[in-house]
Each structure stands twice: as structure tokens, then as C-alpha cells.
Design a protein around this motif. Structure first.
Motif, PDB file in Angstrom:
ATOM      1  N   UNK A   1       0.823  -1.208   0.000  1.00  0.00           N
ATOM      2  CA  UNK A   1       0.000   0.000   0.000  1.00  0.00           C
ATOM      3  C   UNK A   1       0.858   1.259   0.000  1.00  0.00           C
ATOM      4  N   UNK A   2       2.033   1.218   0.611  1.00  0.00           N
ATOM      5  CA  UNK A   2       2.906   2.401   0.641  1.00  0.00           C
ATOM      6  C   UNK A   2       3.361   2.773  -0.770  1.00  0.00           C
ATOM      7  N   UNK A   3       3.749   1.787  -1.566  1.00  0.00           N
ATOM      8  CA  UNK A   3       4.181   2.061  -2.936  1.00  0.00           C
ATOM      9  C   UNK A   3       3.016   2.569  -3.786  1.00  0.00           C
ATOM     10  N   UNK A   4       1.850   1.975  -3.599  1.00  0.00           N
ATOM     11  CA  UNK A   4       0.688   2.431  -4.362  1.00  0.00           C
ATOM     12  C   UNK A   4       0.257   3.831  -3.930  1.00  0.00           C
ATOM     13  N   UNK A   5       0.340   4.112  -2.629  1.00  0.00           N
ATOM     14  CA  UNK A   5      -0.015   5.455  -2.165  1.00  0.00           C
ATOM     15  C   UNK A   5       0.968   6.484  -2.729  1.00  0.00           C
ATOM     16  N   UNK A   6       2.236   6.126  -2.814  1.00  0.00           N
ATOM     17  CA  UNK A   6       3.233   7.030  -3.400  1.00  0.00           C
ATOM     18  C   UNK A   6       2.880   7.323  -4.861  1.00  0.00           C
ATOM     19  N   UNK A   7       2.449   6.312  -5.606  1.00  0.00           N
ATOM     20  CA  UNK A   7       2.022   6.512  -6.991  1.00  0.00           C
ATOM     21  C   UNK A   7       0.764   7.378  -7.038  1.00  0.00           C
ATOM     22  N   UNK A   8      -0.123   7.160  -6.095  1.00  0.00           N
ATOM     23  CA  UNK A   8      -1.363   7.931  -6.001  1.00  0.00           C
ATOM     24  C   UNK A   8      -1.076   9.415  -5.763  1.00  0.00           C
ATOM     25  N   UNK A   9      -0.132   9.723  -4.876  1.00  0.00           N
ATOM     26  CA  UNK A   9       0.198  11.122  -4.565  1.00  0.00           C
ATOM     27  C   UNK A   9       1.064  11.744  -5.659  1.00  0.00           C
ATOM     28  N   UNK A  10       1.966  10.961  -6.239  1.00  0.00           N
ATOM     29  CA  UNK A  10       2.720  11.426  -7.397  1.00  0.00           C
ATOM     30  C   UNK A  10       3.824  12.423  -7.146  1.00  0.00           C
ATOM     31  N   UNK A  11       4.385  12.452  -5.959  1.00  0.00           N
ATOM     32  CA  UNK A  11       5.498  13.354  -5.656  1.00  0.00           C
ATOM     33  C   UNK A  11       6.804  12.623  -5.923  1.00  0.00           C
ATOM     34  N   UNK A  12       7.659  13.228  -6.713  1.00  0.00           N
ATOM     35  CA  UNK A  12       8.919  12.578  -7.081  1.00  0.00           C
ATOM     36  C   UNK A  12       9.935  12.645  -5.948  1.00  0.00           C
ATOM     37  N   UNK A  13      10.747  11.588  -5.852  1.00  0.00           N
ATOM     38  CA  UNK A  13      11.903  11.574  -4.957  1.00  0.00           C
ATOM     39  C   UNK A  13      12.920  12.590  -5.443  1.00  0.00           C
ATOM     40  N   UNK A  14      13.867  12.912  -4.599  1.00  0.00           N
ATOM     41  CA  UNK A  14      14.922  13.857  -4.976  1.00  0.00           C
ATOM     42  C   UNK A  14      15.692  13.365  -6.204  1.00  0.00           C
ATOM     43  N   UNK A  15      15.811  12.042  -6.349  1.00  0.00           N
ATOM     44  CA  UNK A  15      16.537  11.499  -7.501  1.00  0.00           C
ATOM     45  C   UNK A  15      15.744  11.642  -8.798  1.00  0.00           C
ATOM     46  N   UNK A  16      14.455  11.961  -8.687  1.00  0.00           N
ATOM     47  CA  UNK A  16      13.625  12.173  -9.861  1.00  0.00           C
ATOM     48  C   UNK A  16      13.204  10.915 -10.587  1.00  0.00           C
ATOM     49  N   UNK A  17      13.596   9.743 -10.081  1.00  0.00           N
ATOM     50  CA  UNK A  17      13.305   8.490 -10.790  1.00  0.00           C
ATOM     51  C   UNK A  17      12.191   7.663 -10.175  1.00  0.00           C
ATOM     52  N   UNK A  18      11.754   8.022  -9.006  1.00  0.00           N
ATOM     53  CA  UNK A  18      10.706   7.240  -8.363  1.00  0.00           C
ATOM     54  C   UNK A  18       9.822   8.167  -7.534  1.00  0.00           C
ATOM     55  N   UNK A  19       8.718   7.624  -7.038  1.00  0.00           N
ATOM     56  CA  UNK A  19       7.812   8.407  -6.205  1.00  0.00           C
ATOM     57  C   UNK A  19       8.252   8.376  -4.751  1.00  0.00           C
ATOM     58  N   UNK A  20       8.032   9.479  -4.072  1.00  0.00           N
ATOM     59  CA  UNK A  20       8.428   9.617  -2.672  1.00  0.00           C
ATOM     60  C   UNK A  20       7.459   8.842  -1.778  1.00  0.00           C
ATOM     61  N   UNK A  21       7.985   7.909  -0.992  1.00  0.00           N
ATOM     62  CA  UNK A  21       7.099   7.205  -0.051  1.00  0.00           C
ATOM     63  C   UNK A  21       6.751   8.123   1.121  1.00  0.00           C
ATOM     64  N   UNK A  22       5.636   7.833   1.771  1.00  0.00           N
ATOM     65  CA  UNK A  22       5.182   8.602   2.925  1.00  0.00           C
ATOM     66  C   UNK A  22       5.074   7.661   4.117  1.00  0.00           C
TER      67      UNK A  22
END
Length: 192
Positions: free
Chosen positions: A134-155
Motif C-alpha cells: 500500500x505504501x508504494x501504491x499510495x506514493x504513486x497515487x500522490x505522485x510526488x517525485x523523490x529527490x533522484x527524480x526516478x521514483x515516487x516519494x514514499x510517505x
């Protein structure tokens, strides 16, 4: 709401959550002796999609609970002194999980600890039909990029719950965290 990096990923996360609601699933959360390769589960909760606890159990680990872990979840050695060992709940747990879709907020962590605890007792890992994070899916749902710009930021779970204007209740307890995860899944499934 901040602009989503890739709106199609948000739609996919919503569809994932809606799909869960139609198929049925279980939500898992654990509290542990720590984060390392030898740590074990000290409390486990599994709830169904209605939020009912189908398993909520403290577990006596074969190693002491460090004070650093106790400060997070509040469980001390004395609290699990009379609790069953993982070996004692293993058959019940295995039967419960067999053939199920299992969701956890941080599935990589919870599943690793489940496997590690089983291995400490020379037991095989339980079998499920599918595991989802659910954490990975929620990160995709929110859509905020990590500092590296390659993945979504987990919460963190509590932060995600607050972002969705839900109540943070029972944080760092297996049952409370499982129920907050379910609440997030419902928000995602009902999103437009």
C-alpha cells in the motif's frame, strides 16, 4: 493538491485500490524487535476488508526486545512473557493467509520480518496468492517525485493518514496501523 508527476500512475493506483475492494483481501501489520536481519515479530494484526481483526496477537520472540524498539511500539519483554511463540501461532497464521491477497503498508518490511521470524523457528514462509504494498501504491497515487527524480516519494503511514484528513489512531500498534492502512485504501478506491 500538488500537481501529479504522471497522472496515469495516479489512475492506476486508484484502479488497484478499487480492484482490491471487489476481490477481497487482508491487511497485515507487524511490530518487531527491530529492523535488522535477526529481528522478529512481537505483535501481528491481520484484518479483513471490513476492518475486523481476523488475527491480533502478541508473540513472544526468541530474542529480547530492545528498549529502542519498545520506545516505538510500547511492547516490552514482560508484555509478551505469557504470549505464544511464533511456532505456536504458525499453523493458524498459515491457514489464514493461504490463497489470500495480502496488503501491508510497507510490504517489503513486514514480509521480510514474517519470513525471518519463521526462519528463526525453521518454518517455511506462509503462502499467499499475492502480496501488495500500500505504501508504494499510495506514493504513486500522490505522485510526488523523490529527490533522484526516478521514483515516487514514499510517505510514512501516519503522515499519509494525516494528508488524507483521516484520524491517526493506534499508531505503532499492529492493529492500529492495519486499520489506518485500510482507511487509506478506501480513500484511494473512492478517489476521482
Amino acid at each position: 493538491m500538488t500537481r501529479h508527476y504522471h497522472p496515469a500512475h495516479r489512475r492506476q493506483a486508484i484502479q488497484w485500490a478499487r480492484g482490491l475492494m471487489t476481490r477481497g483481501f487482508l491487511v497485515l501489520d507487524t511490530e518487531t524487535t527491530g529492523l535488522g536481519a535477526a529481528d522478529q515479530i512481537v505483535e501481528i494484526a491481520i484484518i479483513d476488508q471490513a476492518g475486523a481483526a481476523v488475527l491480533h496477537q502478541r508473540i513472544k520472540p526468541s530474542i529480547p526486545i530492545p528498549s529502542a524498539a519498545s520506545r516505538i511500539h510500547g511492547i516490552r519483554d514482560r508484555d509478551v512473557a505469557g504470549a505464544p511463540s511464533f511456532r505456536q501461532i504458525y499453523i493458524q497464521l498459515s491457514v489464514l493467509l493461504a490463497g489470500q491477497i495480502l496488503v501491508a503498508y510497507n510490504m517489503d518490511f513486514d514480509w521480510r520480518l514474517l519470513r525471518q521470524t519463521a526462519a528463526a523457528y525453521h518454518l517455511p514462509e506462509p503462502r499467499v496468492a499475492k502480496r501488495d504494498c500500500a505504501m508504494k501504491q499510495y506514493a504513486r497515487y500522490k505522485g510526488e517525485r523523490n529527490a533522484n527524480g526516478r521514483s515516487y516519494r514514499p510517505h510514512k503511514l501516519s503522515a499519509a493518514v494525516r494528508r488524507e484528513s483521516l484520524s491517526v489512531s493506534g499508531a505503532h500498534t499492529s492493529l492500529g496501523d492495519a486499520r489506518m492502512t485500510l482507511a487509506l485504501l478506501r480513500v484511494m478506491a473512492e478517489a476521482e
